[in-house]
Design an enzyme around this catalytic site. Structure first.
Site, PDB file in Angstrom:
ATOM      1  N   SER A  29      -7.431  10.253  -3.714  1.00 45.20           N
ATOM      2  CA  SER A  29      -6.027   9.995  -2.896  1.00 45.20           C
ATOM      3  C   SER A  29      -5.112  10.296  -3.989  1.00 45.20           C
ATOM      4  O   SER A  29      -3.729  10.564  -4.188  1.00 45.20           O
ATOM      5  CB  SER A  29      -6.271   8.776  -2.710  1.00 45.20           C
ATOM      6  OG  SER A  29      -6.105   8.176  -3.097  1.00 45.20           O
ATOM      7  N   LYS A  66       1.747  11.692  -1.283  1.00 44.76           N
ATOM      8  CA  LYS A  66       2.637  11.021  -0.784  1.00 44.76           C
ATOM      9  C   LYS A  66       3.763  12.281  -0.402  1.00 44.76           C
ATOM     10  O   LYS A  66       4.327  11.951   0.258  1.00 44.76           O
ATOM     11  CB  LYS A  66       2.743  10.252  -1.803  1.00 44.76           C
ATOM     12  CG  LYS A  66       1.813   8.239  -1.546  1.00 44.76           C
ATOM     13  CD  LYS A  66       1.606   7.736  -0.460  1.00 44.76           C
ATOM     14  CE  LYS A  66       1.488   6.625  -0.305  1.00 44.76           C
ATOM     15  NZ  LYS A  66       1.271   5.287   0.577  1.00 44.76           N
TER      16      LYS A  66
END
Length: 422
Positions: free
Chosen positions: A315, A59
Site C-alpha cells: 500500500s 491515497k
C-alpha cells in the site's frame, strides 16, 4: 449505541467512472509476481505495487476523486484535512493539480521528511499547520477550522468518494489478472477505505476470491468491530504502524466490510518489521510498516494458499529512514534474538572480562550496556542488551548467568521497564 443508517455500497459503474477520471492522475501500478515469496509459500504470489504511485501510496486515488467532486462554493471556501502521512500527500498533490487551496493539519512530532514531502506536492496551494502531539489533536483542530470558516473536510477513509477512488485498485487487479483466477487477496486495513472499495469490486467481478483483511496486532479496530457486530472504538492503540493504526474504522467502511470480508487477521508489529527488512534486503523494495501488512499475514495461511494465485496489496513506501534502528530492534525481539538483562557484576577486578569470556557464547553480541556503579556493597549493576544467533541460545545463557551469580533480572517480559529501552 450503534448508529449506522447508511446502506451505501459503491457501484461498479461509479468505480469505472472514477477510473476514467484518474487517468493521467494516478498511475496504473504493476501487478508483479514475486519469486522470493512464491518459492517460499509454493504459490503464485503477486504484489500490487501501490508504493510506486507518485505520492508513494494509493491515497491519491481517493483524495483526488473527492476533491474533484466539490461544488464551486466548496472550492471557494477551501478544503481541510488532518493527516500525519500518506493522506496528506494525496490531498496536497490533488490541491495542486486541481488548483484548489487547502490547509493540512499535522501533529507536531511528524518527521520533517513527511512535512517536506507534503509541501513539495502541494506547493503554493497548501498550508501546513503543525499542532498538538497526536493525530487526534490535529483532527480536532482541522474540524474546528471547518466549523469556523465553513471549509470542507476531506476525510481519509470514511467517505463515499474516497472509497470509490480506492476501489480502482481492485478494478486494476482484476483487469491485470484476467488470464488467471485470483484465489486470495490480502489487503491492509487502517480506516478501511481501501478494503471497502476493493472488496466491493471483487464481490461483483470475482466473487470466488477470498478477501483477507490484515491489521496490526496493536490496533485491531476492524477485527474488534466485526467480533462485536458493531463499529467499535478502541480505548488505546499501538501507533508503530502509523499508516494503519486507527482507534475506529469508518462507519461506511465497516458496514461494507462486514458483508464482503472473508476473514480479518492481525500480525505482530515485530513480524511487520522483519517483512520490511526482508523486502529491502532481498528485493530492494522499500515499504512503510502499513505497506508490509499484507505480506506479513501470509504465514498464517501457508497451507491454504499452496499452489494458489495470491495478490498482496503493497500500500505504501513512505518510510522514514530514521526509523531503521527501531525496525531492526523490533524484528530481532520478535524473532527472540534480542534480549535485555539486569546483570550483577561482583565488585572485583576482572568481573566484566569473566562475563564476556566465560558467560557469553562465541556468537553472542553485546548491543547495549548501561552501567550503574555501587548499587550495593557486593555488586555493581548494568543493563545489558544481547543479540543471539539462535533463540535456542537463550536458556543455556541464563543458566550460566545464574550459576556464576551474574543474573539479576530478565527485562523483555517486563513491559513497564522495557518500554524505556526500546
Amino acid at each position: 449505541m450503534e448508529n449506522i443508517t447508511t446502506t451505501y455500497k459503491p457501484t461498479l459503474k461509479a468505480i469505472e467512472s472514477v477510473a476514467q477520471k484518474l487517468k493521467g492522475i494516478a498511475s496504473v501500478t504493476p501487478l508483479i509476481k514475486n519469486s522470493q515469496y512464491s518459492k517460499k509459500f509454493g504459490a503464485n504470489i503477486f504484489f500490487k505495487r501501490e508504493d510506486l504511485q507518485e505520492v508513494r501510496s494509493y491515497k491519491i486515488r481517493g483524495a483526488y476523486n473527492k476533491i474533484s467532486s466539490l461544488s464551486a462554493s466548496q472550492i471557494e471556501n477551501e478544503i481541510v484535512c488532518a493527516s500525519a502521512g500518506n493522506h496528506a500527500q494525496g490531498v496536497a498533490l490533488s490541491c495542486k493539480l486541481l488548483k484548489i487551496k487547502g490547509t493540512i493539519f499535522m501533529p507536531s512530532p511528524t518527521p520533517n521528511q513527511k512535512i517536506d514531502q507534503v509541501k513539495m506536492f502541494g506547493e503554493d496551494y497548501i498550508d501546513v499547520v503543525l499542532i498538538g502531539d497526536t493525530f487526534d489533536d490535529a483532527y480536532h483542530a482541522a474540524m474546528t477550522e471547518c466549523e469556523r470558516l465553513n471549509k470542507t473536510f476531506i476525510h481519509p477513509f470514511d467517505d463515499e468518494k474516497v472509497i470509490e477512488g480506492q476501489a480502482t485498485v481492485g478494478l486494476e487487479i482484476i483487469e491485470q489478472a484476467k488470464s488467471y483466477p485470483i484465489h486470495y487477496v490480502f489487503v491492509p486495513i487502517g480506516g478501511g477505505g481501501l478494503l471497502a472499495g476493493l472488496s466491493s469490486v471483487f464481490k461483483t467481478l470475482s466473487p470466488q476470491t477470498k478477501i483477507i483483511g490484515v491489521e496490526p496486532k496493536g490496533a485491531p479496530s476492524m477485527l474488534t468491530s466485526i467480533k462485536n457486530n458493531k463499529n467499535t472504538t478502541l480505548k488505546s492503540i499501538e501507533n508503530f504502524v502509523d499508516g494503519a493504526a486507527v482507534k475506529r474504522v469508518g462507519d461506511l467502511n465497516f458496514a461494507i466490510c462486514k458483508e464482503t470480508l472473508d476473514e480479518v487477521v492481525t500480525v505482530d508489529e515485530g513480524k511487520i518489521c522483519q517483512t520490511i527488512l526482508d523486502l529491502y534486503n532481498k528485493d530492494a523494495i522499500v515499504v512503510e510498516p502499513a505497506g508490509a501488512l499484507s505480506l506479513s499475514a501470509l504465514e498464517q495461511f501457508s497451507d491454504e494458499i499452496k499452489d494458489k494465485n495470491v495478490v498482496c496489496v503493497i500500500s505504501g513506501s513512505n518510510n522514514d529512514i530514521t526509523r531503521t534502528p527501531e525496525i531492526k530492534e523490533r524484528a530481532l525481539l520478535y524473532a527472540n534474538l534480542k534480549h535485555y538483562f539486569i546483570i550483577k557484576f561482583p565488585q572485583r577486578a576482572g568481573a566484566l572480562r569473566e562475563f564476556v569470556a566465560e558467560i557469553l557464547g562465541p556468537t553472542d553480541d553485546i548491543t547495549h550496556f548501561q552501567y550503574t556503579k555501587k548499587v550495593n556493597r557486593e555488586n555493581d549493576v548494568a543493563v545489558v542488551g544481547l543479540e543471539l544467533k539462535s533463540p535456542k541460545d537463550l536458556e543455556p545463557l541464563i543458566t550460566k548467568m545464574k550459576l556464576h551469580n551474574f543474573y539479576g533480572d530478565y527485562l523483555n517480559n517486563k513491559p513497564d521497564l522495557f518500554q524505556f529501552l526500546v
